[in-house]
Design a protein around this motif. Structure first.
Motif, PDB file in Angstrom:
ATOM      1  N   LEU A 157       4.382  19.808  36.031  1.00  0.00           N
ATOM      2  CA  LEU A 157       4.665  19.098  34.585  1.00  0.00           C
ATOM      3  C   LEU A 157       4.041  20.120  33.553  1.00  0.00           C
ATOM      4  O   LEU A 157       4.780  20.538  32.632  1.00  0.00           O
ATOM      5  CB  LEU A 157       4.354  17.775  34.408  1.00  0.00           C
ATOM      6  CG  LEU A 157       4.904  16.838  35.290  1.00  0.00           C
ATOM      7  CD1 LEU A 157       4.345  15.191  35.304  1.00  0.00           C
ATOM      8  CD2 LEU A 157       6.511  16.689  35.181  1.00  0.00           C
ATOM      9  N   ARG A 203       7.833  21.852  27.835  1.00  0.00           N
ATOM     10  CA  ARG A 203       6.879  20.981  27.482  1.00  0.00           C
ATOM     11  C   ARG A 203       6.058  21.055  26.325  1.00  0.00           C
ATOM     12  O   ARG A 203       5.696  20.037  25.552  1.00  0.00           O
ATOM     13  CB  ARG A 203       5.819  20.847  28.772  1.00  0.00           C
ATOM     14  CG  ARG A 203       4.784  19.497  28.717  1.00  0.00           C
ATOM     15  CD  ARG A 203       3.691  19.682  29.899  1.00  0.00           C
ATOM     16  NE  ARG A 203       2.976  18.606  29.700  1.00  0.00           N
ATOM     17  CZ  ARG A 203       1.747  18.627  29.198  1.00  0.00           C
ATOM     18  NH1 ARG A 203       1.380  19.790  28.360  1.00  0.00           N
ATOM     19  NH2 ARG A 203       1.160  17.704  29.218  1.00  0.00           N
ATOM     20  N   ARG A 241       3.729  10.380  38.732  1.00  0.00           N
ATOM     21  CA  ARG A 241       2.926  10.503  37.655  1.00  0.00           C
ATOM     22  C   ARG A 241       2.229   9.366  37.300  1.00  0.00           C
ATOM     23  O   ARG A 241       2.936   8.227  36.720  1.00  0.00           O
ATOM     24  CB  ARG A 241       3.695  10.847  36.287  1.00  0.00           C
ATOM     25  CG  ARG A 241       2.647  11.287  35.222  1.00  0.00           C
ATOM     26  CD  ARG A 241       3.466  11.531  33.857  1.00  0.00           C
ATOM     27  NE  ARG A 241       2.679  11.973  32.525  1.00  0.00           N
ATOM     28  CZ  ARG A 241       2.097  11.238  31.838  1.00  0.00           C
ATOM     29  NH1 ARG A 241       1.932   9.884  32.123  1.00  0.00           N
ATOM     30  NH2 ARG A 241       1.410  11.742  30.805  1.00  0.00           N
ATOM     31  N   ASP A 254       6.046  14.821  29.158  1.00  0.00           N
ATOM     32  CA  ASP A 254       6.469  15.154  30.556  1.00  0.00           C
ATOM     33  C   ASP A 254       7.689  14.652  30.950  1.00  0.00           C
ATOM     34  O   ASP A 254       8.341  15.253  31.598  1.00  0.00           O
ATOM     35  CB  ASP A 254       5.285  14.500  31.220  1.00  0.00           C
ATOM     36  CG  ASP A 254       3.761  14.980  31.442  1.00  0.00           C
ATOM     37  OD1 ASP A 254       3.713  16.278  30.684  1.00  0.00           O
ATOM     38  OD2 ASP A 254       2.918  14.476  31.582  1.00  0.00           O
ATOM     39  N   PHE A 305      10.685  17.376  31.938  1.00  0.00           N
ATOM     40  CA  PHE A 305      11.113  17.252  33.273  1.00  0.00           C
ATOM     41  C   PHE A 305      12.695  17.278  33.245  1.00  0.00           C
ATOM     42  O   PHE A 305      13.570  17.743  33.920  1.00  0.00           O
ATOM     43  CB  PHE A 305      10.477  16.070  34.089  1.00  0.00           C
ATOM     44  CG  PHE A 305      11.090  15.917  35.437  1.00  0.00           C
ATOM     45  CD1 PHE A 305      10.333  16.750  36.512  1.00  0.00           C
ATOM     46  CD2 PHE A 305      12.101  15.127  35.948  1.00  0.00           C
ATOM     47  CE1 PHE A 305      10.630  16.489  37.805  1.00  0.00           C
ATOM     48  CE2 PHE A 305      12.391  15.067  37.014  1.00  0.00           C
ATOM     49  CZ  PHE A 305      11.697  15.876  38.220  1.00  0.00           C
TER      50      PHE A 305
END
Length: 713
Positions: free
Chosen positions: A54, A60, A677, A699, A703
């Motif tokens: 991640l 991100r 997660r 995150d 993703f």
């Protein structure tokens, strides 16, 4: 990520249970114990796998910057008034938890308020959250509740407003019902449970809860009595303790501002249908007491009813009796046993719109209507006659409507997909005026967005609506798209601002918010069409929306991500197991994913009113047919999946996500990653510190971006 990941090894036990004649394997049942060594090792290994992946996602950092900016911008809630004093929850932006302020006037509240309570002082890591704040009718006392680490368990304390000092009262093992003051502020009602038998070993976060009770806590001069001295407020045959008819029943109290009546609305679990009874309040030796004789108002569990207000012995209800979209009625409590036939209609059912709620102010009601899953406000007098007033912008949702029965002032919170909540003051005096209250400043600039309302036909021929949002400066055409839904528990998805969604759209992605059966957008019939044995219809509705977006050329399966939380996490788990080829990425968050054992943990048994019970053979068959954990099939190519949960989630216990994640990794035949997660010191989402929430959103969005081809603009 073109090659399949090597997932951490996870034990597969030979656990098989025979349920209603079906052999059901449950190889990861050991993950139901959050404190077991194997569970902790599993969580540590999964976080060790997912964290570097991640962190390295290309989008991100810009997405984290945006979510952090949005979630740490100054914010202020909608003010409310008690006893001539004004209160508001606010945050200058940099604090983990919001603070509570007060002032003797609205102007001073907005300009120079006094800090009343700062939850940030209650923990070093910012995970103690203010979850309820109820001020006494005279404005002198605050009954407030705090929770730790995201847990639903709350502790109630009492603070003096003028001095900002806590009284000795401390009430533990409480949930759900906010403190409800008696009219003379001599005490308040609240809902408590016995201390969980497994509290000392962490069982308070997993063990199925027993029956609760509604109790009255009396304040005394100097110090409060011990919690064990609280007596039942809803009198049973012995006039001392009221026990719910079954474990899953809950009673919500309402006290008339004029001090005449206590009205109790009760229902099983999360059932929208309810019963209502009323008790007279009287004064004995200088303090308010509750007459044990009950006046039945609604004695049949058939429809939803909500207390609106009262005028002497006249009780106003928002009811779905003979009105699945809601109407406002008056009930005369002076009658020994008022029947529905004697109710007087004040505002009839609308031919299309849903009456969401009604709020009494001086000589009028503020009505909240839902029109095609967006709110509008209407002001009517006590006879139901319409009054003209300046309209609010549209489409919106009314986040809060704060009124007082004797006051002409209505304080409104207005939200939309494209703007954070704004507060307005509506004055209902001889003429109606609407004034926008100043905001806290520090708004984060966002690109101009365009919103489109769309419809598609679901599997049974019924039209299902959705809202599509995108940047105005981006050309139409196939684009990375985030599809969001919920579809359950009579909850409506309305135009409201989300930092997660705003960051996605600002980065150039398309957001689609669906209004599925099971929700509350279009009245009781819409909700019932997605309950129990009809739950599959909710999933069919979302699949129809996804297919429509693909067929219209708005997106492609390689560009489509699906997201949902809690019951929406169930939705994501169901559609990714039923139609994995439709999606490039899936984000089930704190989801209900094991439909055969959900009822065995904490409050899960309460959800059987919406889902059905695994203990019933017919319900079991329907649940097994779509249970995401049990729909997973070995050697199947599933979309890239990021499963998020919190280790302190005591509403949807983390076992749902852990078991589903382990099984999905075991079954995954394609190259797309399956990641877990797991947040520590975090629960179902309530009270999560702003920066921790920004990290979670970043995150998830990064993703989704990586697997739908979104490169932030």
């Amino acid at each position: 990520m073109s090659q399949p990941l090597r997932y951490p090894p996870a034990d597969r036990d030979e656990v098989v249970q025979v349920l209603h004649g079906h052999r059901v394997a449950d190889p990861y049942r050991y993950l139901e114990d959050p404190d077991a060594d194997r569970t902790r090792a599993f969580v540590d290994a999964q976080n060790a796998l997912s964290r570097p992946i991640l962190d390295a996602l290309p989008a991100r950092e810009p997405l984290l910057a945006m979510t952090t900016a949005l979630l740490t911008a100054p914010r202020r809630g909608v003010p409310w008034e008690r006893g001539g004093r004004y209160f508001v929850v606010a945050n200058p932006g940099e604090l983990d938890q919001d603070q509570l302020f007060w002032a003797p006037s609205l102007d001073e509240l907005l300009d120079a308020p006094t800090l009343l309570l700062d939850p940030n002082d209650l923990s070093a890591d910012g995970t103690v959250a203010l979850t309820a704040a109820r001020v006494s009718p005279d404005g002198r006392l605050l009954a407030y509740a705090v929770s730790e680490g995201g847990s639903d368990w709350r502790t109630i304390r009492v603070r003096e407003v003028a001095g900002g000092v806590d009284r000795p009262d401390e009430l533990r093992w409480t949930k759900w019902v906010d403190p409800t003051w008696l009219p003379d502020a001599s005490g308040f009602l609240y809902w408590r449970y016995p201390e969980p038998a497994g509290a000392g070993r962490g069982g308070a976060l997993t063990d199925a809860m027993g029956a609760g009770e509604l109790v009255l806590h009396r304040l005394v001069a100097g110090s409060g009595p011990p919690q064990a001295a609280d007596r039942a407020a809803n009198p049973g045959p012995d006039e001392v303790i009221w026990t719910p008819p079954d474990r899953d029943w809950l009673a919500d109290p309402w006290v008339a501002p004029d001090g005449r009546w206590l009205v109790l609305t009760s229902s099983p679990g999360t059932d929208s249908r309810s019963l209502i009874c009323a008790h007279r309040l009287r004064t004995d030796q200088g303090r308010v007491v509750i007459d044990p004789a009950a006046v039945p108002v609604v004695g049949e569990l058939a429809d939803a009813h909500h207390v609106v207000g009262s005028d002497g012995d006249t009780l106003y209800l928002r009811t779905e009796r003979d009105a699945p979209r809601g109407r406002l009625v008056a009930v005369e409590l002076a009658t020994d046993a008022p029947t529905a036939a004697s109710w007087r209609t004040v505002v009839p059912q609308h031919e299309q719109d849903v009456l969401v709620s009604a709020h009494p102010a001086r000589d009028c009601f503020a009505l909240v209507w839902s029109t095609d899953a967006a709110h509008r406000l209407q002001v009517v007098d006590r006879t139901g006659a319409h009054r003209d007033w300046p309209a609010l912008p549209a489409p919106i949702s009314l986040i809060a409507v704060n009124t007082r029965a004797g006051s002409p002032e209505i304080l409104l919170g207005v939200g939309s997909f494209t703007a954070r909540t704004r507060s307005f003051r509506l004055e209902t005096g001889p003429s109606i005026t609407l004034t926008a209250l100043p905001g806290p400043g520090g708004d984060v600039p966002l690109p101009e967005l365009v919103t489109q309302r769309r419809r598609t036909v679901s599997s049974d021929g019924v039209e299902v609506p959705m809202t599509v949002l995108r940047r105005a400066d981006l050309a139409p055409g196939p684009a990375p798209t985030l599809l969001y839904g919920y579809g359950g528990f009579d909850i409506a998805l309305l135009p409201s601002f989300s930092a997660m969604f705003a960051a996605w759209v600002a980065a150039g992605g398309v957001l689609v918010v669906t209004n599925l059966r099971g929700g509350g957008e279009f009245g009781a019939d819409w909700h019932r069409a997605g309950m129990g044995h009809r739950k599959q219809q909710v999933f069919d509705d979302l699949i129809a929306c996804a297919q429509a977006l693909i067929d219209s050329g708005d997106t492609t399966p390689a560009q489509l991500a699906v997201h949902g939380r809690s019951n929406g996490g169930l939705l994501v788990g169901a559609v990714l197991t039923q139609r994995p080829e439709l999606f490039a990425a899936a984000l089930p968050t704190v989801g209900v994913l094991d439909m055969l054992r959900f009822h065995l943990f904490t409050i899960g048994w309460a959800w059987t009113t919406d889902y059905g019970s695994p203990e019933d053979a017919d319900d079991f068959a329907a649940l097994l047919a779509y249970s995401p954990l049990h729909r997973l099939t070995p050697s199947t190519r599933y979309p890239a999946t990021l499963i998020c949960t919190g280790d302190h989630d005591d509403r949807v216990v983390p076992a749902h996500s852990l078991k589903f994640g382990a099984q999905l990794q075991h079954c995954q035949a394609g190259p797309a990653p399956v990641l877990l997660r797991v947040d520590t010191r975090a629960g179902h989402g309530m009270g999560k510190p702003a920066r921790a929430l920004a990290l979670e959103y970043a995150d998830q969005l990064a993703f989704a971006a990586a697997h739908t081809g979104l490169a932030p603009v």
